[in-house]
Design a protein around this motif. Structure first.
Motif, PDB file in Angstrom:
ATOM      1  N   GLU A  41      -6.803  -5.632 -21.326  1.00 47.10           N
ATOM      2  CA  GLU A  41      -7.752  -4.630 -20.236  1.00 47.10           C
ATOM      3  C   GLU A  41      -8.788  -5.279 -19.775  1.00 47.10           C
ATOM      4  N   GLN A  42      -9.183  -6.467 -20.069  1.00 46.29           N
ATOM      5  CA  GLN A  42     -10.141  -7.317 -19.382  1.00 46.29           C
ATOM      6  C   GLN A  42      -9.465  -7.999 -18.139  1.00 46.29           C
ATOM      7  N   GLU A  43      -8.204  -8.481 -18.481  1.00 47.09           N
ATOM      8  CA  GLU A  43      -7.722  -9.427 -17.512  1.00 47.09           C
ATOM      9  C   GLU A  43      -6.847  -8.788 -16.435  1.00 47.09           C
ATOM     10  N   ILE A  44      -6.151  -7.610 -17.049  1.00 50.85           N
ATOM     11  CA  ILE A  44      -4.995  -7.093 -16.048  1.00 50.85           C
ATOM     12  C   ILE A  44      -5.842  -5.928 -15.238  1.00 50.85           C
ATOM     13  N   ASP A  45      -5.729  -5.883 -14.007  1.00 49.47           N
ATOM     14  CA  ASP A  45      -6.312  -4.572 -13.211  1.00 49.47           C
ATOM     15  C   ASP A  45      -5.417  -4.811 -11.997  1.00 49.47           C
ATOM     16  N   ARG A  46      -4.511  -3.679 -12.044  1.00 50.09           N
ATOM     17  CA  ARG A  46      -3.500  -3.452 -11.023  1.00 50.09           C
ATOM     18  C   ARG A  46      -3.996  -2.667  -9.821  1.00 50.09           C
ATOM     19  N   GLY A  47      -5.261  -1.888  -9.970  1.00 44.70           N
ATOM     20  CA  GLY A  47      -5.534  -0.894  -9.364  1.00 44.70           C
ATOM     21  C   GLY A  47      -5.178   0.487  -9.287  1.00 44.70           C
ATOM     22  N   ARG A  48      -4.875   1.130  -7.980  1.00 44.20           N
ATOM     23  CA  ARG A  48      -4.299   2.597  -8.088  1.00 44.20           C
ATOM     24  C   ARG A  48      -2.713   2.207  -7.697  1.00 44.20           C
ATOM     25  N   PRO A  49      -2.071   3.320  -8.277  1.00 47.69           N
ATOM     26  CA  PRO A  49      -0.571   3.255  -7.904  1.00 47.69           C
ATOM     27  C   PRO A  49      -0.168   3.666  -6.424  1.00 47.69           C
ATOM     28  N   VAL A  50       1.041   2.741  -6.007  1.00 46.30           N
ATOM     29  CA  VAL A  50       1.151   2.813  -4.504  1.00 46.30           C
ATOM     30  C   VAL A  50       2.772   3.027  -4.301  1.00 46.30           C
ATOM     31  N   ASN A  51       2.809   3.341  -3.079  1.00 43.48           N
ATOM     32  CA  ASN A  51       4.271   3.432  -2.403  1.00 43.48           C
ATOM     33  C   ASN A  51       4.618   2.131  -2.097  1.00 43.48           C
ATOM     34  N   PRO A  52       5.619   1.668  -2.777  1.00 44.32           N
ATOM     35  CA  PRO A  52       6.105   0.130  -2.466  1.00 44.32           C
ATOM     36  C   PRO A  52       6.422  -0.182  -1.062  1.00 44.32           C
ATOM     37  N   LEU A  53       6.964   0.704  -0.436  1.00 48.27           N
ATOM     38  CA  LEU A  53       7.373   0.873   1.037  1.00 48.27           C
ATOM     39  C   LEU A  53       6.301   0.764   1.857  1.00 48.27           C
ATOM     40  N   ASP A  54       5.096   1.072   1.530  1.00 52.33           N
ATOM     41  CA  ASP A  54       3.614   1.008   2.467  1.00 52.33           C
ATOM     42  C   ASP A  54       3.600  -0.488   2.858  1.00 52.33           C
ATOM     43  N   ASN A  55       3.908  -1.492   1.949  1.00 51.47           N
ATOM     44  CA  ASN A  55       3.787  -2.738   2.457  1.00 51.47           C
ATOM     45  C   ASN A  55       5.097  -3.489   3.112  1.00 51.47           C
ATOM     46  N   LEU A  56       5.940  -2.707   3.479  1.00 49.21           N
ATOM     47  CA  LEU A  56       7.269  -3.247   3.900  1.00 49.21           C
ATOM     48  C   LEU A  56       6.897  -3.229   5.820  1.00 49.21           C
ATOM     49  N   LYS A  57       6.427  -4.212   6.156  1.00 48.16           N
ATOM     50  CA  LYS A  57       6.088  -4.498   7.565  1.00 48.16           C
ATOM     51  C   LYS A  57       6.839  -5.661   8.164  1.00 48.16           C
ATOM     52  N   LEU A  58       7.662  -5.451   8.960  1.00 44.34           N
ATOM     53  CA  LEU A  58       8.368  -6.729   9.420  1.00 44.34           C
ATOM     54  C   LEU A  58       7.809  -7.137  10.494  1.00 44.34           C
ATOM     55  N   ALA A  59       7.618  -8.743  10.305  1.00 47.26           N
ATOM     56  CA  ALA A  59       6.788  -9.586  11.097  1.00 47.26           C
ATOM     57  C   ALA A  59       7.470  -9.622  12.651  1.00 47.26           C
ATOM     58  N   THR A  60       6.622  -9.569  13.473  1.00 41.85           N
ATOM     59  CA  THR A  60       7.639  -9.856  14.970  1.00 41.85           C
ATOM     60  C   THR A  60       6.796 -11.116  15.293  1.00 41.85           C
ATOM     61  N   ARG A  61       7.696 -12.223  15.507  1.00 44.34           N
ATOM     62  CA  ARG A  61       7.233 -13.603  15.843  1.00 44.34           C
ATOM     63  C   ARG A  61       7.226 -13.725  17.336  1.00 44.34           C
ATOM     64  N   ALA A  62       5.895 -13.874  17.858  1.00 51.86           N
ATOM     65  CA  ALA A  62       5.746 -13.879  19.481  1.00 51.86           C
ATOM     66  C   ALA A  62       6.206 -15.077  19.804  1.00 51.86           C
ATOM     67  N   ALA A  63       7.566 -15.606  20.194  1.00 49.50           N
ATOM     68  CA  ALA A  63       7.794 -16.689  21.067  1.00 49.50           C
ATOM     69  C   ALA A  63       8.374 -16.361  22.211  1.00 49.50           C
ATOM     70  N   LEU A  80      10.548  -3.531  -9.371  1.00 47.61           N
ATOM     71  CA  LEU A  80      11.063  -3.852  -8.244  1.00 47.61           C
ATOM     72  C   LEU A  80      10.585  -5.111  -7.667  1.00 47.61           C
ATOM     73  N   ARG A  81      11.504  -5.631  -6.681  1.00 50.06           N
ATOM     74  CA  ARG A  81      11.037  -7.008  -5.975  1.00 50.06           C
ATOM     75  C   ARG A  81      11.666  -6.518  -4.547  1.00 50.06           C
ATOM     76  N   ILE A  82      10.837  -6.693  -3.579  1.00 51.27           N
ATOM     77  CA  ILE A  82      11.184  -6.365  -2.084  1.00 51.27           C
ATOM     78  C   ILE A  82      10.827  -7.702  -1.661  1.00 51.27           C
ATOM     79  N   ASP A  83      12.018  -8.110  -0.761  1.00 57.41           N
ATOM     80  CA  ASP A  83      12.184  -9.412  -0.156  1.00 57.41           C
ATOM     81  C   ASP A  83      12.241  -9.044   1.313  1.00 57.41           C
ATOM     82  N   THR A  84      11.115  -9.291   2.084  1.00 57.19           N
ATOM     83  CA  THR A  84      11.111  -9.087   3.654  1.00 57.19           C
ATOM     84  C   THR A  84      11.051 -10.473   4.541  1.00 57.19           C
ATOM     85  N   PRO A  85      12.074 -10.462   5.349  1.00 62.01           N
ATOM     86  CA  PRO A  85      12.220 -11.758   6.162  1.00 62.01           C
ATOM     87  C   PRO A  85      11.153 -11.851   7.312  1.00 62.01           C
ATOM     88  N   SER A  86      10.803 -12.805   8.074  1.00 64.46           N
ATOM     89  CA  SER A  86      10.177 -13.021   9.140  1.00 64.46           C
ATOM     90  C   SER A  86      10.842 -14.334   9.783  1.00 64.46           C
TER      91      SER A  86
END
Length: 458
Positions: A185-207, A418-424
């Motif tokens: 309990e002193q070494e593991i701190d994952r914070g608050r529960p989340v919605n995994p899809l909130d981090n799903l942001k597709l990168a837009t490469r400005a070429a 879950l593992r979510i793989d997001t490309p850019s």
């Protein structure tokens, strides 16, 4: 920080005196009762016990935070105490030592990690660990001659750097060489529960000639969640979310730090020849981590196969070199073990180093070797790759996908990982590079459990 305290000449104290029991002699000569000792806890990181109630009196012992002392009396801000030894420093004393210490350095309750705050020395002595030892060494005040501007003038690259001897640091090294058992309990701190899809942001490469990444053909969905395999945060640790301390804590292994080399100055590949950093922390320039019993590291492949390998020792990367390029954990993470530093566990699937592994983890007990259920869902996306003659004469659309991997350890229909793989688009080639993010189902809620990002190396 060293804190001055105070002690008295050693005296022999009988058990009756320590317990405050009245000593009875002849019928007409009864000794009055001695007040019972009061248990107190040292608050400073490294406190001096002295042989008299004076700040300049002779030091008879030095003790770290949370050392237990028995307070006998208090006068003019000084406490008379008994010190019987501290297991972190060595065996108990043959008999308790009577000493003096400033009363403002004592408290009725032991310090917690939260109370230690950013004081690295106190945090180490409150909860000794490899990472807190590193923070402790880095926080020790360096003489001017050992700071980078001076070293750049006095040292050539890879020339050893010698640090002064410090008693409290020697005690810390000795403790960690013997190994410590950590509290999960002193070494593991994952914070608050989340919605995994909130981090799903597709990168837009400005070429110059490439439009933004196309939106997903269909919206990703998450599997239904309910309490399943992991019921508490201390019942699992992913190698992708924590360093050696957290893994050892969850696995129930003692972790030891064994110094192997002295520190030396170095410089980055794009700079120099001036010294950019010194390896290690204080006088530990290189070290191995040892685990007892050996860690059992589990790997789960895309096909649901479960592999297991044990690791008893590992080189600890404390070089202090900056990350250059390629895949890495931006936060904490325990790099994937090589087969030559681990031993395969019989009864589990044979997983090669080149196998497509979805997740690596440790658990307090044993993960069954039976295959687990893995479901992977793809959500198409794409971007334009600009012309790059002669390799790519015309602009070309690159098709790829976001992939959501659902890992059901006990095959009860509820995803546990879950593992979510997001490309850019890669910065130069415009080929896909990926960010992987892991999430754990802890008693029916998703919690973040580390991530990995890739970078193109030019």
């Amino acid at each position: 920080m060293k804190t001055l305290v105070h002690a008295t000449r050693p005296r022999h104290w009988t058990m009756a005196a320590l317990l405050g029991v009245a000593l009875v002699g002849p019928a007409n000569a009864q000794t009055p009762a001695v007040a019972p000792a009061k248990q107190r806890y040292v608050q400073g990181s490294w406190v001096n016990l002295r042989d008299a109630a004076q700040s300049q009196a002779r030091i008879v012992a030095q003790v770290p935070a949370n050392t237990v002392l028995q307070q006998l009396s208090e006068r003019d801000g000084w406490c008379t105490v008994l010190y019987a030894g501290d297991a972190r420093l060595g065996p108990p004393l043959p008999e308790p030592l009577q000493a003096h210490v400033a009363c403002n350095l004592l408290a009725d309750q032991p310090l917690t990690l939260a109370q230690a705050g950013k004081d690295a020395a106190r945090a180490f002595w409150v909860a000794p660990s490899a990472n807190r030892m590193r923070a402790y060494g880095n926080a020790l005040p360096r003489p001017a001659a050992l700071q980078l501007p001076a070293l750049a003038q006095s040292h050539t690259p890879r020339m050893p750097v010698q640090y002064p001897l410090r008693p409290e640091w020697e005690a810390a090294k000795k403790l960690m060489r013997g190994g410590v058992l950590l509290r999960p309990e002193q070494e593991i701190d994952r914070g608050r529960p989340v919605n995994p899809l909130d981090n799903l942001k597709l990168a837009t490469r400005a070429a110059d000639h490439s439009p933004a990444v196309a939106p997903l053909a269909s919206a990703p969905t998450l599997p239904a969640i309910a309490p399943s395999y992991f019921r508490s945060h201390t019942s699992v640790a992913l190698l992708h979310e924590t360093e050696a301390d957290g893994i050892a804590a969850v696995a129930g292994s003692r972790i030891a730090v064994e110094p192997t080399a002295v520190p030396y100055g170095n410089f980055n590949r794009h700079s120099g020849p001036e010294i950019e950093f010194v390896t290690g922390f204080w006088d530990v320039g290189g070290a191995d981590l040892a685990f007892a019993p050996a860690l059992t590291l589990y790997a789960i492949t895309h096909q649901g196969l479960v592999g297991a390998r044990t690791m008893g020792r590992r080189y600890w990367d404390i070089s202090n070199a900056d990350h250059y390029c390629g895949g890495h954990y931006p936060g904490k993470g325990f790099d994937d073990p090589r087969n030559d530093e681990t031993t395969a566990v019989r009864g589990y699937a044979k997983v090669s180093e080149s196998a497509d592994v979805l997740v690596r983890l440790v658990v307090p007990g044993r993960l069954p070797p039976d295959a687990v259920k893995v479901r992977s869902r793809r959500y198409a996306t794409s971007w334009m790759m600009p012309a790059d003659p002669p390799y790519r004469p015309q602009p070309e659309r690159k098709k790829t996908a976001v992939t959501v991997h659902e890992i059901d350890l006990d095959r009860d229909g509820v995803a546990d990982i879950l593992r979510i793989d997001t490309p850019s688009p890669g910065g130069m080639s415009f080929e896909p590079i990926f960010e992987w993010r892991w999430y754990l189902n802890i008693n029916g809620q998703w919690f973040p459990a580390g991530y990995w990002v890739d970078q193109e190396c030019t």
